[in-house]
Design an enzyme around this catalytic site. Structure first.
Site, mmCIF file in Angstrom:
data_model
loop_
_atom_site.group_PDB
_atom_site.id
_atom_site.type_symbol
_atom_site.label_atom_id
_atom_site.label_comp_id
_atom_site.label_asym_id
_atom_site.label_seq_id
_atom_site.Cartn_x
_atom_site.Cartn_y
_atom_site.Cartn_z
ATOM 1 N N ASN A 6 -10.455 -64.103 3.912
ATOM 2 C CA ASN A 6 -9.738 -63.922 5.168
ATOM 3 C C ASN A 6 -10.293 -64.921 6.185
ATOM 4 O O ASN A 6 -11.475 -64.870 6.532
ATOM 5 C CB ASN A 6 -9.935 -62.471 5.640
ATOM 6 C CG ASN A 6 -9.208 -62.200 6.930
ATOM 7 O OD1 ASN A 6 -9.244 -63.024 7.842
ATOM 8 N ND2 ASN A 6 -8.557 -61.063 7.035
ATOM 9 N N ASP A 8 -9.231 -65.516 9.328
ATOM 10 C CA ASP A 8 -8.844 -65.257 10.728
ATOM 11 C C ASP A 8 -9.897 -65.768 11.726
ATOM 12 O O ASP A 8 -9.564 -66.259 12.799
ATOM 13 C CB ASP A 8 -8.684 -63.745 10.965
ATOM 14 C CG ASP A 8 -7.512 -63.164 10.199
ATOM 15 O OD1 ASP A 8 -6.709 -63.934 9.654
ATOM 16 O OD2 ASP A 8 -7.415 -61.918 10.153
ATOM 17 N N HIS A 9 -11.175 -65.611 11.345
ATOM 18 C CA HIS A 9 -12.207 -65.937 12.335
ATOM 19 C C HIS A 9 -12.464 -67.429 12.497
ATOM 20 O O HIS A 9 -13.116 -67.837 13.452
ATOM 21 C CB HIS A 9 -13.483 -65.150 12.051
ATOM 22 C CG HIS A 9 -13.249 -63.677 12.264
ATOM 23 N ND1 HIS A 9 -12.649 -63.207 13.413
ATOM 24 C CD2 HIS A 9 -13.460 -62.608 11.480
ATOM 25 C CE1 HIS A 9 -12.516 -61.893 13.317
ATOM 26 N NE2 HIS A 9 -12.993 -61.505 12.156
ATOM 27 N N HIS A 42 -4.206 -62.646 8.898
ATOM 28 C CA HIS A 42 -3.555 -61.546 9.615
ATOM 29 C C HIS A 42 -2.856 -62.144 10.834
ATOM 30 O O HIS A 42 -3.507 -62.582 11.780
ATOM 31 C CB HIS A 42 -4.622 -60.519 10.034
ATOM 32 C CG HIS A 42 -4.055 -59.305 10.697
ATOM 33 N ND1 HIS A 42 -4.841 -58.234 11.064
ATOM 34 C CD2 HIS A 42 -2.794 -58.962 11.070
ATOM 35 C CE1 HIS A 42 -4.086 -57.295 11.615
ATOM 36 N NE2 HIS A 42 -2.844 -57.726 11.649
ATOM 37 N N ARG A 44 -1.399 -61.363 13.843
ATOM 38 C CA ARG A 44 -1.315 -60.201 14.733
ATOM 39 C C ARG A 44 -0.195 -60.392 15.741
ATOM 40 O O ARG A 44 0.162 -61.519 16.095
ATOM 41 C CB ARG A 44 -2.650 -59.991 15.470
ATOM 42 C CG ARG A 44 -3.791 -59.578 14.564
ATOM 43 C CD ARG A 44 -5.017 -59.217 15.391
ATOM 44 N NE ARG A 44 -4.909 -57.882 15.922
ATOM 45 C CZ ARG A 44 -5.544 -56.815 15.425
ATOM 46 N NH1 ARG A 44 -6.369 -56.938 14.419
ATOM 47 N NH2 ARG A 44 -5.373 -55.623 15.967
ATOM 48 N N ARG A 48 -3.834 -63.333 18.496
ATOM 49 C CA ARG A 48 -5.150 -63.616 19.067
ATOM 50 C C ARG A 48 -5.976 -64.573 18.203
ATOM 51 O O ARG A 48 -6.868 -65.222 18.697
ATOM 52 C CB ARG A 48 -5.931 -62.337 19.327
ATOM 53 C CG ARG A 48 -6.420 -61.662 18.068
ATOM 54 C CD ARG A 48 -7.406 -60.569 18.386
ATOM 55 N NE ARG A 48 -6.715 -59.401 18.902
ATOM 56 C CZ ARG A 48 -7.123 -58.160 18.653
ATOM 57 N NH1 ARG A 48 -8.197 -57.955 17.928
ATOM 58 N NH2 ARG A 48 -6.464 -57.130 19.126
ATOM 59 N N GLU A 69 -1.315 -60.519 6.038
ATOM 60 C CA GLU A 69 -1.493 -59.173 6.601
ATOM 61 C C GLU A 69 -0.595 -59.055 7.812
ATOM 62 O O GLU A 69 -0.557 -59.947 8.659
ATOM 63 C CB GLU A 69 -2.942 -58.970 7.040
ATOM 64 C CG GLU A 69 -3.916 -58.839 5.911
ATOM 65 C CD GLU A 69 -5.333 -58.656 6.428
ATOM 66 O OE1 GLU A 69 -5.534 -58.481 7.641
ATOM 67 O OE2 GLU A 69 -6.242 -58.710 5.605
ATOM 68 N N THR A 100 -9.043 -54.323 12.438
ATOM 69 C CA THR A 100 -8.242 -53.205 11.937
ATOM 70 C C THR A 100 -9.150 -52.004 11.690
ATOM 71 O O THR A 100 -9.974 -52.023 10.782
ATOM 72 C CB THR A 100 -7.533 -53.620 10.627
ATOM 73 O OG1 THR A 100 -6.979 -54.924 10.807
ATOM 74 C CG2 THR A 100 -6.440 -52.642 10.274
ATOM 75 N N GLU A 150 -4.496 -51.568 -0.781
ATOM 76 C CA GLU A 150 -5.832 -52.093 -0.503
ATOM 77 C C GLU A 150 -6.614 -50.954 0.128
ATOM 78 O O GLU A 150 -6.222 -50.432 1.181
ATOM 79 C CB GLU A 150 -5.765 -53.308 0.437
ATOM 80 C CG GLU A 150 -7.157 -53.871 0.723
ATOM 81 C CD GLU A 150 -7.125 -55.210 1.461
ATOM 82 O OE1 GLU A 150 -6.231 -56.035 1.193
ATOM 83 O OE2 GLU A 150 -8.009 -55.410 2.312
ATOM 84 N N HIS A 190 -12.586 -54.893 3.822
ATOM 85 C CA HIS A 190 -13.007 -54.594 5.190
ATOM 86 C C HIS A 190 -14.492 -54.240 5.240
ATOM 87 O O HIS A 190 -14.915 -53.253 4.654
ATOM 88 C CB HIS A 190 -12.206 -53.462 5.856
ATOM 89 C CG HIS A 190 -12.158 -53.655 7.352
ATOM 90 N ND1 HIS A 190 -13.215 -53.367 8.157
ATOM 91 C CD2 HIS A 190 -11.203 -54.174 8.157
ATOM 92 C CE1 HIS A 190 -12.907 -53.677 9.408
ATOM 93 N NE2 HIS A 190 -11.695 -54.177 9.432
HETATM 94 N N1 PXP Z 1 -8.476 -56.434 4.555
HETATM 95 C C1 PXP Z 1 -7.761 -56.087 5.653
HETATM 96 C C2 PXP Z 1 -6.480 -55.359 5.449
HETATM 97 C C3 PXP Z 1 -8.195 -56.435 6.948
HETATM 98 O O1 PXP Z 1 -7.462 -56.080 8.011
HETATM 99 C C4 PXP Z 1 -9.385 -57.178 7.094
HETATM 100 C C5 PXP Z 1 -9.837 -57.582 8.453
HETATM 101 O O2 PXP Z 1 -8.923 -58.430 9.024
HETATM 102 C C6 PXP Z 1 -10.082 -57.520 5.924
HETATM 103 C C7 PXP Z 1 -9.631 -57.123 4.687
HETATM 104 C C8 PXP Z 1 -11.344 -58.319 5.997
HETATM 105 O O3 PXP Z 1 -12.324 -57.601 6.666
HETATM 106 P P1 PXP Z 1 -13.695 -58.286 7.026
HETATM 107 O O4 PXP Z 1 -13.384 -59.400 7.978
HETATM 108 O O5 PXP Z 1 -14.491 -57.188 7.621
HETATM 109 O O6 PXP Z 1 -14.274 -58.807 5.745
#
Ligand code: PXP
Length: 236
Positions: A6, A8-9, A42, A44, A48, A69, A100, A150, A190
């Site tokens: 993921n 996103d960051h 994701h 959103r 963001r 996502e 989330t 998931e 997560h």
């Molecule tokens: N799976 C889902 C559905 C999520 O929403 C997230 C966080 O965006 C993750 C996995 C990944 O979580 P983490 O960033 O804590 O590894």
């Protein structure tokens, strides 16, 4: 187990300056070249972190599995049907949350979710529902016709190395087995990190782990390529 990274960051960091660095597409490429099975983003509602063009760029220019996502909104359904990612993970979304926080409450909106995912499934998208490890959510997910779930590993991750670890782990274990008995493929994610991820091997037939924050954090110190490889070595 397969690894979906993921990213996103990476977008969170880029957006902090409002310019192009670090490049999200470049990060996705590095993850795939390092052995990740796919990229998770994701999109959103408030954009963001990941922006629409990030998702389109990854889909159009990188030959990899894209897992989108998204929340249960008409806007997101339209975008998913336009992009046609390999998979969509349906998540709950609250504007105020940092990430989330809980799973999608499928149980309370079975028919809404069923109708929402039907067109996505019809287009050949693998739809997964991000749910807490609870029997009623699994049964409701089955009802919707989703072939994937998931499991939200946030509670297990937080409980790791505490007295509630076993209790939280058992919920994941039992839920995975129950879902698999119903013919559902089980992913998890997560809060998973380099320390707590090893217990996912104890759960039979988990298919894919989606991991973001810990990998991107580790990448600051050892580089993204090494951070992905390190995680992959732990879960393969
Ligand atoms: N799976 C889902 C559905 C999520 O929403 C997230 C966080 O965006 C993750 C996995 C990944 O979580 P983490 O960033 O804590 O590894």
């Amino acid at each position: 187990m397969l690894l979906g990274v993921n990213i996103d960051h990476v977008a969170t960091l880029r957006n902090a300056r409002g310019e192009g660095d670090p490049c999200v597409f470049e990060a996705a490429k590095i993850c795939i070249n390092a052995g990740a099975n796919g990229i998770t983003t994701h999109l959103r509602e408030d954009r963001r972190h990941i922006k629409d063009y990030d998702v389109y760029e990854i889909k159009n220019k990188l030959n990899c599995k894209l897992n989108l996502e998204m929340a249960v909104t008409d806007e997101m359904q339209k975008i998913a049907l336009d992009i046609v990612p390999e998979s969509c993970c349906i998540v709950p979304e609250r504007r105020q949350e940092i990430t989330t926080e809980g799973g999608l409450d499928v149980f309370s909106q079975k028919d809404k979710i069923k109708n929402f995912i039907a067109p996505l499934i019809d287009r050949g998208i693998k739809v997964s529902l991000f749910i807490d490890p609870e029997d009623k959510q699994i049964e409701a997910s089955y009802y919707t016709g989703a072939k994937f779930i998931e499991l939200h590993t946030g509670s297990y991750s937080r409980a790791y190395n505490t007295e509630t670890e076993e209790k939280e782990f058992k919920k994941l274990y039992n839920s995975a087995v129950k879902a698999q008995q119903l013919g559902i493929t089980v992913n998890a994610g997560h809060g998973l990190n380099y320390k707590n991820v090893h217990r996912m091997h104890e759960i039979p037939n988990l298919y894919e782990l989606n991991i973001g924050h810990s990998i991107i954090s580790r990448a600051l110190f050892i580089g993204l390529d090494s951070a992905v490889k390190e995680m992959n070595n732990l879960i393969i």
